[in-house]
Scaffold this active site. Structure first.
Site, mmCIF file in Angstrom:
data_model
loop_
_atom_site.group_PDB
_atom_site.id
_atom_site.type_symbol
_atom_site.label_atom_id
_atom_site.label_comp_id
_atom_site.label_asym_id
_atom_site.label_seq_id
_atom_site.Cartn_x
_atom_site.Cartn_y
_atom_site.Cartn_z
ATOM 1 N N TYR A 59 -3.541 -0.940 10.281
ATOM 2 C CA TYR A 59 -3.438 -1.138 8.825
ATOM 3 C C TYR A 59 -2.068 -0.674 8.340
ATOM 4 O O TYR A 59 -1.371 -1.384 7.611
ATOM 5 C CB TYR A 59 -4.555 -0.365 8.106
ATOM 6 C CG TYR A 59 -4.582 -0.612 6.613
ATOM 7 C CD1 TYR A 59 -5.242 -1.723 6.089
ATOM 8 C CD2 TYR A 59 -3.923 0.238 5.730
ATOM 9 C CE1 TYR A 59 -5.258 -1.965 4.722
ATOM 10 C CE2 TYR A 59 -3.929 -0.004 4.364
ATOM 11 C CZ TYR A 59 -4.608 -1.099 3.867
ATOM 12 O OH TYR A 59 -4.600 -1.341 2.514
ATOM 13 N N SER A 105 0.865 -1.181 0.000
ATOM 14 C CA SER A 105 0.000 0.000 0.000
ATOM 15 C C SER A 105 0.897 1.224 0.000
ATOM 16 O O SER A 105 2.048 1.155 0.434
ATOM 17 C CB SER A 105 -0.864 -0.013 1.268
ATOM 18 O OG SER A 105 -1.504 1.241 1.452
#
Lengths: 251, 245
Positions: free
Chosen positions: B153, B140
């Protein structure tokens, strides 16, 4: 991953990375304007090529030459979709204390000012249609190297230049990225090997290969694959990125 | 265009979002695609939509036995595994660190980190046996930048980047390449269920828009193809200029 009918302008086209990139883009149906400082080398290379291709001798460190190459591209092909700012020199190998002002300036003139000159004129030609700009940086653009300060500094600098341009040009739908090759089997690496280890080039090369996770140098055509990806519309959400192609060196 | 004719591809988290977009793209490029998801119904429906030879596999990537069984099933059906896309991921509850819970930590890490590790371990053992293969992990932009409120996350994606690079170096002298894609915010069910104000999110990116799943799948296919033969341990950004800022 198509670049068919895209018009590509590339500097440093007569070097090995330039040639591999031109070959790949022509094979994919792009139209290519090649530039290099070395006209005879360009001419010889052009003679081997099939496809819609033209060339022009250019000194990237001169703003007027950059304007000429953009004008020539528009005149020949009517548009400009992809600009690959690939021209660069390695400079002299040696410690910071031995580096002369002229030798540092020469590297910065070609590797940094040269790229900026290109961006400055290319953006005007691309503004209305959008496009993709790819700058050849280096593994040396993301980590330090002893005894190669001018080159290393210049390759860090173009990442800054790229990031600024990515932000400024995003509203025009122009994407800007760097490709950062690790050590490659090219003239430039031969020169660097000799600069570091005159007479012991092979041993130096073996050491460098051992410190590269893949255990080998890359090939110019492995760099042109990344150029193709970034030039294509497949990379439409890619901008402001540093794209390593380095056999794992930056890990 | 990419050509994956004859290749076998395993994709985790393939029932929706980025994973499904990857599955569609590889299928269009001629590959046989094994879609893996924790939801049996969703993965069967997803596989049925593809115009190619597929397997629909139900597995929880945080469970070692199920992960081994998923690789075994692909190898049993098709004889080998050429490409693995470790994409399964979940979001954390949005809250500051002082208010986070151990349960949420365990939940996020189990899928986003342990799931990628277990998947890679099983895939690598198969790829080492066959002496070929390439792995693409879904990291990400949040493996490079932080997002306040999303500590688990973010931490899980930083960890995936570290895992990717370590494994890449460990196996760099084999034919197996290991890389990751680092998407910015992309229009997926995961994102739309987590964030209310998508316009504010879009403004984080230099392009002032969110990405599409297809734009991420394109990068995954590039890393899975021979065009990227000198790439290993690469964290490939697809983030609309987010991390350039």
């Amino acid at each position: 991953m198509s670049v068919k009918d895209k018009v590509v302008l590339i500097t440093g086209a007569a070097g090995e990375v330039g040639r591999a990139t031109v070959n790949r883009f022509l094979a994919e149906g792009a139209k290519v304007m090649m530039t290099d400082l070395n006209e005879s080398s360009l001419q010889d290379f052009a003679g081997t090529l099939k496809g819609d291709v033209a060339y022009l001798a250019v000194d990237v460190s001169k703003l007027e030459d950059n304007q000429k190459m953009v004008d020539a591209t528009l005149e020949r092909f009517g548009q400009l979709d992809v600009f690959i700012a690939n021209a660069g020199i390695e400079g002299k190998i040696g410690p910071i204390s031995d580096c002369s002002l002229d030798s540092f300036r020469l590297v910065m003139d070609i590797n940094v000012i040269g790229v900026w000159c290109g961006l400055k004129v290319v953006v005007e030609a691309m503004k209305d249609r959008g496009g993709s700009i790819i700058i050849t940086s280096s593994g040396a653009g993301v980590m330090g190297t002893a005894n190669m300060m001018p080159y290393n500094t210049s390759k860090h600098a173009v990442i800054g230049l790229m990031r600024c341009a990515a932000k400024e040009f995003a509203p025009f739908n122009i994407r800007v990225n760097t490709v950062n090759p690790g050590p490659l089997d090219t003239r430039m690496m031969r020169s660097i090997e000799t600069g570091y280890a005159p007479g012991a080039e092979t041993a130096f090369q073996n050491t460098l290969k051992q410190t590269t996770p893949m255990g080998r140098y890359g090939r110019p055509d492995e760099i042109s694959g990344m150029m193709l990806f970034l030039a294509s519309d497949d990379a439409s959400y890619c901008t402001g990125g540093v794209y390593m192609v380095d056999g794992g060196n930056a890990c | 265009m990419f050509d994956f004719n004859g290749k076998t591809v395993l994709i985790t988290g393939a029932a929706a979002g980025l994973g499904f977009s990857c599955a569609e793209s590889f299928a269009k490029a001629g590959a046989r695609v094994a879609l893996v998801d924790i939801s049996a119904e969703a993965v069967q429906q997803a596989a049925a939509q593809l115009d190619s030879e597929t397997l629909a596999i139900t597995a929880d990537v945080s469970c070692a036995d199920q992960v081994q069984a998923m690789v075994d099933q692909v190898v049993g059906a098709w004889g080998g595994l050429d490409i693995a896309v470790n994409n399964a991921g979940i979001s954390s509850t949005l809250e500051p660190v002082a208010e986070t819970s151990a349960a949420d930590f365990d939940r996020v890490m189990a899928v986003n980190l342990k799931g990628v590790w277990l998947s890679m371990r099983a895939e690598l053992n198969q790829m080492l046996r066959q002496n070929r293969g390439t792995i693409v992990n879904m990291a990400s932009a949040l493996s490079q930048r932080v997002f306040p409120g999303a500590s688990f996350y973010v931490s899980s994606k930083f960890a995936v980047a570290g895992l990717t690079r370590t494994a890449a170096v460990e196996y760099a002298e084999t034919p197996i390449r290991i890389n990751a894609v680092c998407p910015g915010n992309v229009t997926t069910p995961l994102l739309e269920s987590t964030i209310e104000d998508l316009d504010a999110l879009a403004s984080l990116h230099a392009m002032k828009r969110l990405g599409t799943p297809q734009e991420v799948a394109n990068a995954v296919m590039f890393l899975a193809s021979d065009l990227s033969s000198f790439n290993t341990g690469t964290l490939l950004p697809v983030d609309g200029g987010w991390t350039a800022q």
